[in-house]
Enzyme design. Structure first.
Site, PDB file in Angstrom:
ATOM      1  N   GLY A  20       0.781  -1.230   0.000  1.00  0.00           N
ATOM      2  CA  GLY A  20       0.000   0.000   0.000  1.00  0.00           C
ATOM      3  C   GLY A  20       0.813   1.281   0.000  1.00  0.00           C
ATOM      4  N   THR A  21       1.994   1.270  -0.636  1.00  0.00           N
ATOM      5  CA  THR A  21       2.748   2.531  -0.674  1.00  0.00           C
ATOM      6  C   THR A  21       2.043   3.557  -1.568  1.00  0.00           C
ATOM      7  OG1 THR A  21       4.182   1.878  -2.522  1.00  0.00           O
ATOM      8  CG2 THR A  21       4.956   1.346  -0.299  1.00  0.00           C
ATOM      9  N   ASN A  22       1.378   3.083  -2.603  1.00  0.00           N
ATOM     10  CA  ASN A  22       0.611   4.033  -3.428  1.00  0.00           C
ATOM     11  C   ASN A  22      -0.577   4.589  -2.654  1.00  0.00           C
ATOM     12  OD1 ASN A  22       1.603   4.395  -6.311  1.00  0.00           O
ATOM     13  ND2 ASN A  22       1.818   2.179  -6.018  1.00  0.00           N
ATOM     14  N   MET A  99      -3.635  -6.309  -7.477  1.00  0.00           N
ATOM     15  CA  MET A  99      -2.944  -7.308  -8.305  1.00  0.00           C
ATOM     16  C   MET A  99      -3.863  -8.187  -9.152  1.00  0.00           C
ATOM     17  SD  MET A  99       0.136  -6.656  -7.959  1.00  0.00           S
ATOM     18  CE  MET A  99       1.198  -5.702  -6.884  1.00  0.00           C
ATOM     19  N   LEU A 102      -9.973  -7.230 -13.174  1.00  0.00           N
ATOM     20  CA  LEU A 102     -11.397  -7.319 -12.827  1.00  0.00           C
ATOM     21  C   LEU A 102     -12.220  -7.654 -14.068  1.00  0.00           C
ATOM     22  CD1 LEU A 102     -11.399  -4.263 -10.433  1.00  0.00           C
ATOM     23  CD2 LEU A 102     -11.719  -6.674  -9.781  1.00  0.00           C
ATOM     24  N   ASN A 116      -6.046   3.138 -12.807  1.00  0.00           N
ATOM     25  CA  ASN A 116      -5.021   2.187 -12.359  1.00  0.00           C
ATOM     26  C   ASN A 116      -3.642   2.839 -12.481  1.00  0.00           C
ATOM     27  OD1 ASN A 116      -3.827  -0.418 -11.715  1.00  0.00           O
ATOM     28  ND2 ASN A 116      -3.315  -0.612 -13.883  1.00  0.00           N
ATOM     29  N   HIS A 118       0.208   1.695 -13.266  1.00  0.00           N
ATOM     30  CA  HIS A 118       1.014   0.561 -13.736  1.00  0.00           C
ATOM     31  C   HIS A 118       2.485   0.973 -13.714  1.00  0.00           C
ATOM     32  CE1 HIS A 118       1.935  -3.150 -15.752  1.00  0.00           C
ATOM     33  NE2 HIS A 118       2.718  -2.473 -16.578  1.00  0.00           N
TER      34      HIS A 118
HETATM   35  C1  GAR Z   1       3.446  -0.987  -7.368  1.00  0.00           C
HETATM   36  O1  GAR Z   1       4.605  -0.836  -8.131  1.00  0.00           O
HETATM   37  C2  GAR Z   1       2.238  -0.997  -8.285  1.00  0.00           C
HETATM   38  O2  GAR Z   1       2.343  -0.140  -9.392  1.00  0.00           O
HETATM   39  C3  GAR Z   1       2.234  -2.414  -8.740  1.00  0.00           C
HETATM   40  O3  GAR Z   1       2.574  -3.166  -7.581  1.00  0.00           O
HETATM   41  C4  GAR Z   1       3.409  -2.390  -6.738  1.00  0.00           C
HETATM   42  C5  GAR Z   1       2.901  -2.471  -5.310  1.00  0.00           C
HETATM   43  O4  GAR Z   1       2.321  -1.292  -4.876  1.00  0.00           O
HETATM   44  N1  GAR Z   1       0.953  -2.740  -9.298  1.00  0.00           N
HETATM   45  C6  GAR Z   1       0.795  -3.606 -10.290  1.00  0.00           C
HETATM   46  O5  GAR Z   1       1.716  -4.190 -10.804  1.00  0.00           O
HETATM   47  C7  GAR Z   1      -0.643  -3.843 -10.698  1.00  0.00           C
HETATM   48  N2  GAR Z   1      -0.686  -4.258 -12.074  1.00  0.00           N
HETATM   49  P1  GAR Z   1       1.894  -0.833  -3.425  1.00  0.00           P
HETATM   50  O6  GAR Z   1       3.132  -0.562  -2.589  1.00  0.00           O
HETATM   51  O7  GAR Z   1       1.103   0.423  -3.670  1.00  0.00           O
HETATM   52  O8  GAR Z   1       1.059  -1.940  -2.790  1.00  0.00           O
END
Ligand code: GAR
Length: 217
Positions: A20-22, A99, A102, A116, A118
């Protein structure tokens, strides 16, 4: 809801699967007033162990677990998420480190209202099978000199919808998938995702065919 009508704050749900860093970047930008006209109404996690749930709790945002493991297939999992989004009267869905792909009925219901992030410059290293560290492994194996991140609207095809924002990040010869992932998060994802959400919530995004026009205020 029309993306032009900014009558109430945009009720936003953030879908997460892991660290969940985003999500944290969104929470921080929201607190600092960098995301305008947005109500962070819910965090929905596909997994009960996700640290993203702790981040939501610290920020006082209601969270829900819709555990992918208990559903027999993608359709029933997507339907459960769809029902929750409708129950909560959500206007905008944000996939932030989510991940799973949908199902089309849910994606269509939120056409041009589902964003989203990416971790690559779409259309490179994107689509089925390209998620998390796999994306960065593929970029390094290919030998590209630049990668980055993309914030885009979702369509039924994975990672193929209209592009809102992109940011490039240089690849270093010493990079591993882990170091590249971290730098792309810091330099690109954590910036463009909150910015894309704010642009949406301010009613500044117009989708024309597959191009996204960013309107001045
Ligand atoms: C992030 O780099 C995100 O872009 C990617 O997973 C990582 C985990 O993010 N997402 C994908 O690859 C989805 N297709 P987080 O730290 O926000 O959980």
């Amino acid at each position: 809801m029309s993306n032009n009508a900014v009558s109430r704050d945009v009720k936003t749900a953030v879908l997460v699967s892991g660290g969940g860093t985003n999500l944290q970047a969104i929470l921080d930008a929201h607190i600092f007033g960098e995301i305008k006209n947005c109500e962070l109404a819910a965090v929905i996690s596909s997994n009960s162990d996700a640290y993203a749930l702790t981040r939501a709790a610290h920020a006082g945002i209601p969270s829900y677990v819709i555990d992918r493991k208990i559903f027999p297939n993608r359709a029933s999992f997507s339907e459960a998420i769809h029902r929750k989004l409708e129950d909560l009267d959500i206007d905008l869905v944000v996939l932030a480190g989510f991940m799973y792909v949908l199902d089309p009925p849910l994606v269509r219901a939120f056409r041009n209202r589902m964003i989203n992030v990416h971790p690559a410059l779409i259309p490179s290293f994107s689509g089925m099978g390209y998620y998390g560290l796999h994306v960065h492994e593929a970029a390094l194996n290919y030998g590209v000199k630049v990668s980055g991140a993309t914030a885009h609207f979702c369509t039924s095809e994975a990672d193929a919808g209209p592009i809102i924002l992109q940011k490039a990040v240089e690849i270093l010869e010493t990079d591993t998938p882990q170091t590249l992932q971290r730098r792309i998060m810091e330099q690109a994802e954590w910036k463009i995702l909150p910015e894309a959400i704010s642009l949406f919530c301010e009613g500044r995004l117009e989708v024309v065919d597959r191009r996204v026009i960013i309107k001045d205020l």
